[in-house]
Enzyme design. Structure first.
Site, PDB file in Angstrom:
ATOM      1  N   GLU A   1      -0.620  18.654  -6.499  1.00 26.65           N
ATOM      2  CA  GLU A   1      -1.954  18.710  -7.088  1.00 26.65           C
ATOM      3  C   GLU A   1      -2.944  17.793  -6.371  1.00 26.65           C
ATOM      4  O   GLU A   1      -4.083  17.686  -6.748  1.00 26.65           O
ATOM      5  CB  GLU A   1      -1.875  18.314  -8.572  1.00 26.65           C
ATOM      6  CG  GLU A   1      -1.041  19.237  -9.425  1.00 26.65           C
ATOM      7  CD  GLU A   1       0.490  19.046  -9.275  1.00 26.65           C
ATOM      8  OE1 GLU A   1       0.896  18.128  -8.532  1.00 26.65           O
ATOM      9  OE2 GLU A   1       1.250  19.819  -9.878  1.00 26.65           O
ATOM     10  N   SER A   2      -2.517  17.020  -5.365  1.00 26.59           N
ATOM     11  CA  SER A   2      -3.340  16.156  -4.502  1.00 26.59           C
ATOM     12  C   SER A   2      -2.598  14.843  -4.219  1.00 26.59           C
ATOM     13  O   SER A   2      -1.560  14.877  -3.574  1.00 26.59           O
ATOM     14  CB  SER A   2      -4.735  15.892  -5.045  1.00 26.59           C
ATOM     15  OG  SER A   2      -5.485  15.336  -3.977  1.00 26.59           O
TER      16      SER A   2
ATOM     17  N   HIS B   1      -3.282   0.129  -3.621  1.00 24.53           N
ATOM     18  CA  HIS B   1      -3.150  -1.089  -2.816  1.00 24.53           C
ATOM     19  C   HIS B   1      -3.108  -2.259  -3.789  1.00 24.53           C
ATOM     20  O   HIS B   1      -3.871  -2.286  -4.751  1.00 24.53           O
ATOM     21  CB  HIS B   1      -4.299  -1.251  -1.820  1.00 24.53           C
ATOM     22  CG  HIS B   1      -4.004  -2.386  -0.890  1.00 24.53           C
ATOM     23  ND1 HIS B   1      -3.178  -2.242   0.203  1.00 24.53           N
ATOM     24  CD2 HIS B   1      -4.336  -3.689  -0.943  1.00 24.53           C
ATOM     25  CE1 HIS B   1      -3.042  -3.408   0.805  1.00 24.53           C
ATOM     26  NE2 HIS B   1      -3.735  -4.317   0.128  1.00 24.53           N
TER      27      HIS B   1
ATOM     28  N   GLU C   1      31.898 -19.462  -2.989  1.00 23.68           N
ATOM     29  CA  GLU C   1      30.579 -18.807  -2.960  1.00 23.68           C
ATOM     30  C   GLU C   1      29.787 -19.318  -4.163  1.00 23.68           C
ATOM     31  O   GLU C   1      30.266 -19.278  -5.290  1.00 23.68           O
ATOM     32  CB  GLU C   1      30.767 -17.281  -3.011  1.00 23.68           C
ATOM     33  CG  GLU C   1      29.543 -16.473  -3.397  1.00 23.68           C
ATOM     34  CD  GLU C   1      28.382 -16.596  -2.424  1.00 23.68           C
ATOM     35  OE1 GLU C   1      28.576 -16.384  -1.208  1.00 23.68           O
ATOM     36  OE2 GLU C   1      27.252 -16.916  -2.876  1.00 23.68           O
TER      37      GLU C   1
ATOM     38  N   CYS D   1      -6.408  18.052  -8.406  1.00 19.77           N
ATOM     39  CA  CYS D   1      -7.217  19.265  -8.459  1.00 19.77           C
ATOM     40  C   CYS D   1      -6.480  20.346  -9.246  1.00 19.77           C
ATOM     41  O   CYS D   1      -6.793  21.509  -9.165  1.00 19.77           O
ATOM     42  CB  CYS D   1      -7.567  19.747  -7.061  1.00 19.77           C
ATOM     43  SG  CYS D   1      -6.127  19.943  -6.036  1.00 19.77           S
TER      44      CYS D   1
ATOM     45  N   PRO E   1      19.320 -21.624  -1.501  1.00 19.15           N
ATOM     46  CA  PRO E   1      20.621 -22.257  -1.749  1.00 19.15           C
ATOM     47  C   PRO E   1      21.371 -22.640  -0.479  1.00 19.15           C
ATOM     48  O   PRO E   1      22.283 -23.470  -0.523  1.00 19.15           O
ATOM     49  CB  PRO E   1      21.396 -21.189  -2.527  1.00 19.15           C
ATOM     50  CG  PRO E   1      20.690 -19.907  -2.293  1.00 19.15           C
ATOM     51  CD  PRO E   1      19.256 -20.249  -2.028  1.00 19.15           C
TER      52      PRO E   1
ATOM     53  N   ASP F   1      29.564 -24.567  -5.870  1.00 16.57           N
ATOM     54  CA  ASP F   1      28.750 -25.086  -4.773  1.00 16.57           C
ATOM     55  C   ASP F   1      29.657 -25.497  -3.599  1.00 16.57           C
ATOM     56  O   ASP F   1      30.446 -26.447  -3.711  1.00 16.57           O
ATOM     57  CB  ASP F   1      27.963 -26.292  -5.314  1.00 16.57           C
ATOM     58  CG  ASP F   1      27.131 -26.954  -4.229  1.00 16.57           C
ATOM     59  OD1 ASP F   1      27.092 -26.434  -3.086  1.00 16.57           O
ATOM     60  OD2 ASP F   1      26.523 -27.991  -4.528  1.00 16.57           O
ATOM     61  N   GLY F   2      29.531 -24.800  -2.485  1.00 12.01           N
ATOM     62  CA  GLY F   2      30.376 -25.056  -1.314  1.00 12.01           C
ATOM     63  C   GLY F   2      30.171 -26.446  -0.732  1.00 12.01           C
ATOM     64  O   GLY F   2      31.103 -27.046  -0.188  1.00 12.01           O
TER      65      GLY F   2
ATOM     66  N   SER G   1       0.851  -1.191   0.000  1.00  9.61           N
ATOM     67  CA  SER G   1       0.000   0.000   0.000  1.00  9.61           C
ATOM     68  C   SER G   1       0.876   1.227   0.000  1.00  9.61           C
ATOM     69  O   SER G   1       1.955   1.209   0.603  1.00  9.61           O
ATOM     70  CB  SER G   1      -0.872   0.062   1.263  1.00  9.61           C
ATOM     71  OG  SER G   1      -1.974  -0.774   1.113  1.00  9.61           O
TER      72      SER G   1
END
Ligand code: SPD
Length: 414
Positions: free
Chosen positions: A50-51, A56, A235, A71, A292, A266-267, A43
């Protein structure tokens, strides 16, 4: 309607698009306030001279309800078309309503033109106040950080969404999916505490393995120790390294150190294939046990870590929070107790203001007799802390981190 659900749940993108819509319609933006709701929905309001524009969203329905109230002279349909495009809306319904019957109102003697001109003299059209919140949460608890709305890096890697955002209180921060990993202003809490207690316990560590740690803060701290000959860092996500090198250079400060071997892979597989008994210290600087990093909490992984440590080696792992995610915290300790022995799996607590609940842990596995609770070289710690200008770790914290509240002792049955 039929909007992109990811965009509908992205508070930063929606704020940017709503402000963009106002500007495209040549409105003057004064202020924006946007919130992300749990589990989803955004939201927000953009106040314009001007307003206002209000929104949402319902990501689960790919739906956004938007009001453009003006306005002044601005053309609200320009804002509407901009939002349709940004949100990827495939359908829409819109009503234009004229409100206020000027002929029924009595006009006061008020010179609006000169008032506008006066305001324009001091108003910088590029400046407006923003109130946009990033929330790191589970189903029941959350930590929210106000951020400027600026997004410096936003890439969906094969593993996770990697973002660098700017929080107002803690500076630039790395977020993986919707979780805060580190921020410029409090990163030292984590990176000093993951490194120095073990390195002052081992005293002469030479060979260190870091799994994860893509922001570079952990290797920066480890490499402060002149006895270290080699650090291997594995990493899984190259985008994390790229983002931090580009936008968090204070943290990603030591990637060029010749003692560092940086591997993007891949560690878990790396540790599985690593030889026996080669590391003095193994640091697991992973994220939370979703996505991961899930495998970084498995028994199999820690059995391999144990095997690759030297006889007196130490393992230290990001241990989650005993308040935010008790289950992961307790299960990890049970795993370490099972592999290293009940007495050899101490827990160190420390404080991180930008992690949910603020209370976080590192969990240790002591393969031999080297035990951080029994260090005696406090003078060496003292002079190192002074020389390097450390901001969290010191000779008192070295011991106090292992002092646990009773509820934590009960959680880990120690
Ligand atoms: N919920 C945050 C868990 C901490 C993950 N690691 C942070 C990386 C800092 N190098």
């Amino acid at each position: 309607m039929n909007c992109d659900p990811h965009v509908m749940n992205d508070v930063a993108a929606i704020e940017r698009d709503m402000v963009g819509a106002a500007r495209k319609a040549e409105a003057t933006v004064i202020n924006s306030t946007f919130h992300h709701f749990s589990p989803y929905g955004v939201s927000g309001v953009v106040v314009i001279q001007e307003s206002h524009l209000a929104i949402h969203t319902w990501p689960e329905y790919g739906y956004a309800a938007v009001d453009v109230f003006t306005c002044g002279d601005m053309n609200a349909w320009i804002a509407f078309d901009h939002l349709k495009e940004c949100f990827g809306a495939k359908s829409y319904s819109a009503i234009e309503m004229k409100r206020g019957s000027v002929n029924l109102l009595t006009r006061n003697d008020f010179d609006i033109t000169s008032a506008r001109e006066k305001a324009a003299e001091w108003r910088n059209p590029d400046f407006y106040t923003r109130n946009v919140w990033f929330t790191d949460k589970d189903e029941d608890q959350a930590l929210s950080l106000r951020f400027t709305g600026d997004v410096f890096f936003d890439v969906q890697s094969p593993f996770q969404r990697v973002r660098i955002l700017e929080s107002t209180k803690y500076g630039k921060m790395l977020a993986l999916d919707d979780m805060v990993m580190t921020t410029i202003k409090d990163e030292f809490h984590y990176h000093e505490m993951i490194s120095h207690p073990s390195l002052f316990t081992l005293q002469n560590a030479k060979n260190v393995l870091v799994i994860g740690g893509g922001d570079g803060g952990t290797v920066r701290e480890v490499l402060r120790h002149s006895n270290i000959e080699k650090v291997t860092m594995v990493e899984i996500d190259g985008e994390v390294i790229k983002a931090c090198k580009e936008h968090l250079p204070e943290i990603a400060a030591s990637f060029d150190d010749p003692r560092l071997e940086l591997i993007v892979d891949d560690g878990i597989a790396f540790v599985k294939n690593a030889p026996d008994a080669i590391y003095d210290l193994l640091i697991v600087d992973g994220s939370d046990p979703v996505g991961p990093a899930e495998g970084l909490f498995s028994v199999d992984f820690y059995q391999n870590c144990y095997r690759t440590l030297k006889a007196d080696g130490i393992l230290v792992a990001q241990g989650e929070s005993p308040k935010f995610n008790e289950k992961a915290f307790a299960e990890l300790n049970q795993t370490l107790q099972g592999i290293f022995g009940k007495e050899n799996a101490p827990v160190g607590l420390f404080f991180v203001p930008t992690y949910p609940t603020g209370m976080w842990s590192f969990q240790y596995g002591l393969k031999g007799t080297a035990d951080p609770r029994k260090v005696t070289n406090t003078d060496a710690i003292k002079s190192f802390v002074a020389e390097k200008g450390l901001r969290y770790y010191n000779e008192d914290i070295h011991f106090s981190t292992f002092a646990l509240p009773n509820f934590v002792k009960q959680l880990i049955q120690q």
